[in-house]
Design a protein around this motif. Structure first.
Motif, PDB file in Angstrom:
ATOM      1  N   ARG A 211       2.596   1.681  -3.436  1.00  0.00           N
ATOM      2  CA  ARG A 211       1.644   2.117  -4.464  1.00  0.00           C
ATOM      3  C   ARG A 211       1.339   3.600  -4.318  1.00  0.00           C
ATOM      4  O   ARG A 211       1.219   4.328  -5.322  1.00  0.00           O
ATOM      5  CB  ARG A 211       0.360   1.286  -4.354  1.00  0.00           C
ATOM      6  N   ARG A 212       1.198   4.083  -3.083  1.00  0.00           N
ATOM      7  CA  ARG A 212       0.935   5.506  -2.846  1.00  0.00           C
ATOM      8  C   ARG A 212       2.133   6.360  -3.261  1.00  0.00           C
ATOM      9  O   ARG A 212       1.978   7.540  -3.571  1.00  0.00           O
ATOM     10  CB  ARG A 212       0.610   5.748  -1.378  1.00  0.00           C
ATOM     11  N   GLN A 213       3.309   5.753  -3.251  1.00  0.00           N
ATOM     12  CA  GLN A 213       4.499   6.487  -3.674  1.00  0.00           C
ATOM     13  C   GLN A 213       4.667   6.478  -5.193  1.00  0.00           C
ATOM     14  O   GLN A 213       5.613   7.079  -5.699  1.00  0.00           O
ATOM     15  CB  GLN A 213       5.733   5.882  -3.019  1.00  0.00           C
TER      16      GLN A 213
ATOM     17  N   ILE B 281      -4.699  -3.310  -1.651  1.00  0.00           N
ATOM     18  CA  ILE B 281      -4.634  -1.841  -1.609  1.00  0.00           C
ATOM     19  C   ILE B 281      -5.985  -1.256  -1.212  1.00  0.00           C
ATOM     20  O   ILE B 281      -6.064  -0.342  -0.372  1.00  0.00           O
ATOM     21  CB  ILE B 281      -4.171  -1.298  -2.972  1.00  0.00           C
ATOM     22  N   ASN B 282      -7.062  -1.777  -1.789  1.00  0.00           N
ATOM     23  CA  ASN B 282      -8.394  -1.250  -1.470  1.00  0.00           C
ATOM     24  C   ASN B 282      -8.792  -1.544  -0.032  1.00  0.00           C
ATOM     25  O   ASN B 282      -9.472  -0.728   0.613  1.00  0.00           O
ATOM     26  CB  ASN B 282      -9.427  -1.825  -2.439  1.00  0.00           C
TER      27      ASN B 282
ATOM     28  N   HIS C 148      -6.710  -1.654   2.462  1.00  0.00           N
ATOM     29  CA  HIS C 148      -5.972  -0.666   3.265  1.00  0.00           C
ATOM     30  C   HIS C 148      -6.610   0.712   3.138  1.00  0.00           C
ATOM     31  O   HIS C 148      -6.672   1.466   4.125  1.00  0.00           O
ATOM     32  CB  HIS C 148      -4.504  -0.633   2.833  1.00  0.00           C
ATOM     33  N   ARG C 149      -7.071   1.059   1.952  1.00  0.00           N
ATOM     34  CA  ARG C 149      -7.771   2.341   1.787  1.00  0.00           C
ATOM     35  C   ARG C 149      -9.011   2.392   2.668  1.00  0.00           C
ATOM     36  O   ARG C 149      -9.277   3.404   3.335  1.00  0.00           O
ATOM     37  CB  ARG C 149      -8.163   2.544   0.323  1.00  0.00           C
TER      38      ARG C 149
ATOM     39  N   ARG D  61     -13.556   5.783  -3.777  1.00  0.00           N
ATOM     40  CA  ARG D  61     -13.170   6.976  -4.522  1.00  0.00           C
ATOM     41  C   ARG D  61     -14.059   8.161  -4.151  1.00  0.00           C
ATOM     42  O   ARG D  61     -13.585   9.285  -3.992  1.00  0.00           O
ATOM     43  CB  ARG D  61     -13.244   6.691  -6.017  1.00  0.00           C
TER      44      ARG D  61
ATOM     45  N   GLU E 283      -8.075   2.729   6.343  1.00  0.00           N
ATOM     46  CA  GLU E 283      -7.625   4.093   6.631  1.00  0.00           C
ATOM     47  C   GLU E 283      -8.813   5.039   6.777  1.00  0.00           C
ATOM     48  O   GLU E 283      -8.842   5.892   7.666  1.00  0.00           O
ATOM     49  CB  GLU E 283      -6.698   4.555   5.502  1.00  0.00           C
TER      50      GLU E 283
ATOM     51  N   TYR F  29       0.833  -1.207   0.000  1.00  0.00           N
ATOM     52  CA  TYR F  29       0.000   0.000   0.000  1.00  0.00           C
ATOM     53  C   TYR F  29       0.871   1.262   0.000  1.00  0.00           C
ATOM     54  O   TYR F  29       0.608   2.218  -0.745  1.00  0.00           O
ATOM     55  CB  TYR F  29      -0.904  -0.022   1.224  1.00  0.00           C
ATOM     56  N   LYS F  30       1.924   1.233   0.798  1.00  0.00           N
ATOM     57  CA  LYS F  30       2.817   2.395   0.879  1.00  0.00           C
ATOM     58  C   LYS F  30       3.533   2.633  -0.447  1.00  0.00           C
ATOM     59  O   LYS F  30       3.624   3.772  -0.934  1.00  0.00           O
ATOM     60  CB  LYS F  30       3.832   2.184   2.006  1.00  0.00           C
TER      61      LYS F  30
ATOM     62  N   GLU G 127     -13.113   9.463  -0.591  1.00  0.00           N
ATOM     63  CA  GLU G 127     -11.839  10.194  -0.642  1.00  0.00           C
ATOM     64  C   GLU G 127     -12.015  11.544  -1.329  1.00  0.00           C
ATOM     65  O   GLU G 127     -11.434  12.549  -0.886  1.00  0.00           O
ATOM     66  CB  GLU G 127     -10.798   9.344  -1.369  1.00  0.00           C
TER      67      GLU G 127
END
Length: 548
Positions: A245-247, A269-270, A272-273, A355, A276, A242-243, A358
């Motif tokens: 991918r965000r980078q 990833i989703n 973790h989104r 989405r 969060e 996840y980290k 966010e």
């Protein structure tokens, strides 16, 4: 373990049905089965609509008037209730005017597994508990309910029937194909690539093929030619994906590095989104305007630039109308985000919903930044008055900005007050708490620190530390005049008003109770009585200064 109905409104409604005559309960079950066929799991339904569809009556004066129930939760609770009430009524299949299918019979009829029938229940297939000819109670499905589900979900039924169970010979064939592919001149980088090629060749799902290969390796022993399975990722590895991918790391690089398919990576990833977003604190000031049907169009349609177009004197300061509009939009955006987050499924989050949440929070943060930027002159003005407190202008502005950000979150725009007035008192009060008024150190700061600031940034008529300290002294006088010794002790120790260099730490209700020989609950009662007395003697600003 008994399965319970989760939603309190539905639980209370179904409890009332228990006292209805048997014939009426059968009518309620039939109406509930029809309701389940039109429910969309992704939508929300008013409580009034649900009651009307089951009972035929519209409730009046009920406490769940504004309650919305998610379709997925509604379907689950209706299934539980149908099983409970039909099991309690013990209806024999022989008394039914139409055939009743068991799970096994229904699976054979549609050439699907029993697990698929259970999945169909979540999509609206309704069943009840019947007493069959052998005297045992089991889940059964009326022919009319089955035919209606088939009409409503023809594509789903057809698609499910295409799936067939693999026999041993087919599994052996797949295993041999896998070995040939693994030994081909073009080497396979991972087991996921092998499964992809097998899926293209056989038309089977990758998960099915993965299970088949694991079973065959257990029968024939490990095969060195086949790429090893990566296995489950640890929590640390999932967080690292996840980290990265965000980078901005590309999915193909992540897939090669962690030996996982793109679909697996996106799922991680989703999740973790979603986690969060669920851990993020979303507080907002509610308003009746937020529940109107056209609320989203009316409150969000004007562009943000339009609301800020006519700032006073071109200096960024907001008018009363602009303040109200910005705070309304800010809180409504957070309200929408909170509503969407309530529908989020942590294990299988919908990408579109993630989405949207966010996006709403990003828009809310943008509005907040505009509010903070427009009120920075307030912070600079108050900071410029207290340079003798021992801090530089930059340190004071930093402290004031934190106070301003907290004030944005707490400000109730629906009361009609100006935010600049509220924020001014909040900043000055925080300065009074954090910076001792007796400290005079001109060696670290002086008037020259603010000499170059624009005149517009040094506003008048704002509270300063001296004003707050004077208000504190006035408060102590009122407390001494209106409260008895025990009430005074509780208030002054639970809400310390000391203005010295060493601040007094507030005592808890339990600590105060130990001092006075009282229980914590009794101390709380006395405190409430004392606050009621002070409410009549203090101005709203003074009372906020005491309890804030």
């Amino acid at each position: 373990m008994k399965i319970r109905i989760h939603h309190p409104a539905l639980r209370e409604l179904f409890d009332q049905f228990r006292f209805a005559p048997t014939r009426q309960q059968h009518k309620y079950m039939a109406a509930a089965e029809k309701l389940m066929l039109i429910i969309d799991p992704e939508q929300e339904y008013p409580y009034e609509f649900i009651v009307y569809r089951i009972t035929g009556f519209r409730p009046t004066g009920f406490k769940y008037e504004d309650c919305l129930i998610a379709g997925r939760e509604l379907l689950a609770d209706l299934r539980v209730w149908l099983s409970q009430v039909s099991g309690r009524l013990e209806v024999p299949t022989a008394m039914q005017q139409e055939p009743i299918f068991t799970v096994e019979a229904l699976a054979e009829r549609f050439s699907v597994s029993e697990k698929t029938i259970r999945r169909w229940e979540k999509r609206g297939l309704t069943g009840r508990i019947y007493v069959f000819e052998d005297g045992k109670k089991r889940k059964g499905y009326a022919e009319s309910a089955v035919l209606q589900f088939e009409r409503e979900h023809r594509d789903l039924v057809t698609r499910s029937a295409r799936f067939t169970k693999l026999n041993q010979a087919e599994k052996e064939t797949i295993y041999q194909w896998a070995r040939r592919l693994a030994g081909s001149p073009q080497p396979l980088r991972s087991r996921n690539e092998l499964l992809k090629r097998l899926s293209e060749r056989t038309g089977r799902a990758r998960e099915t093929l993965r299970i088949v290969l694991e079973q065959m390796e257990q029968q024939h022993g490990p095969c060195d030619a086949l790429p090893a399975s990566r296995g489950r990722l640890s929590a640390r590895e999932a967080a690292q994906i996840y980290k990265l991918r965000r980078q901005g790391v590309r999915m193909c690089e992540l897939s090669e590095r962690f030996n996982k398919s793109r679909s697996s990576l996106y799922r991680i990833i989703n999740q973790h989104r979603a986690r969060e977003l669920l851990n993020r604190k979303i507080d907002y000031i509610d308003s009746p305007a937020f529940i109107a049907e056209d609320a989203e169009t009316r409150l969000l349609e004007p562009p943000l630039e339009t609301l800020l177009a006519d700032s006073k004197d071109g200096g960024g300061l907001l008018t009363r109308t602009q303040e109200s509009a910005l705070f309304c939009r800010y809180n409504f955006l957070k309200c929408l985000a909170a509503r969407e987050r309530a529908k989020l499924r942590p294990k299988q989050p919908a990408v579109a919903r993630l989405r949207r949440i966010e996006t709403l929070l990003e828009q809310a943060d943008c509005v907040k930044q505009h509010i903070i930027g427009a009120n920075m002159p307030l912070v600079i003005s108050i900071a410029g008055r207290h340079l003798s407190a021992g801090l530089t202008i930059n340190e004071l502005i930093g402290e004031g900005t934190l106070s301003l950000m907290a004030a944005v979150e707490k400000f109730d725009y629906t009361r009609g007050y100006r935010f600049s007035t509220y924020a001014g008192w909040a900043i000055a009060k925080d300065f009074a708490r954090k910076i001792p008024a007796e400290a005079h150190r001109p060696d670290r700061a002086g008037g020259s620190d603010v000499a170059g600031l624009p005149h517009d940034f040094r506003l008048g008529n704002l509270p300063d530390i001296a004003a707050v300290e004077q208000a504190q002294h006035d408060l102590i006088s009122v407390i001494n005049s209106n409260l008895d010794p025990r009430e005074r002790f509780i208030i002054l120790n639970h809400y310390p008003l000391d203005t010295g260099v060493i601040k007094k730490k507030p005592m808890t209700l339990k600590q105060i109770g130990d001092e006075l020989g009282l229980t914590k609950e009794r101390v709380r009662q006395i405190e409430l009585q004392a606050l009621q007395k002070l409410r009549h003697s203090l101005s709203p600003e003074q009372f906020d200064l005491l309890t804030g």
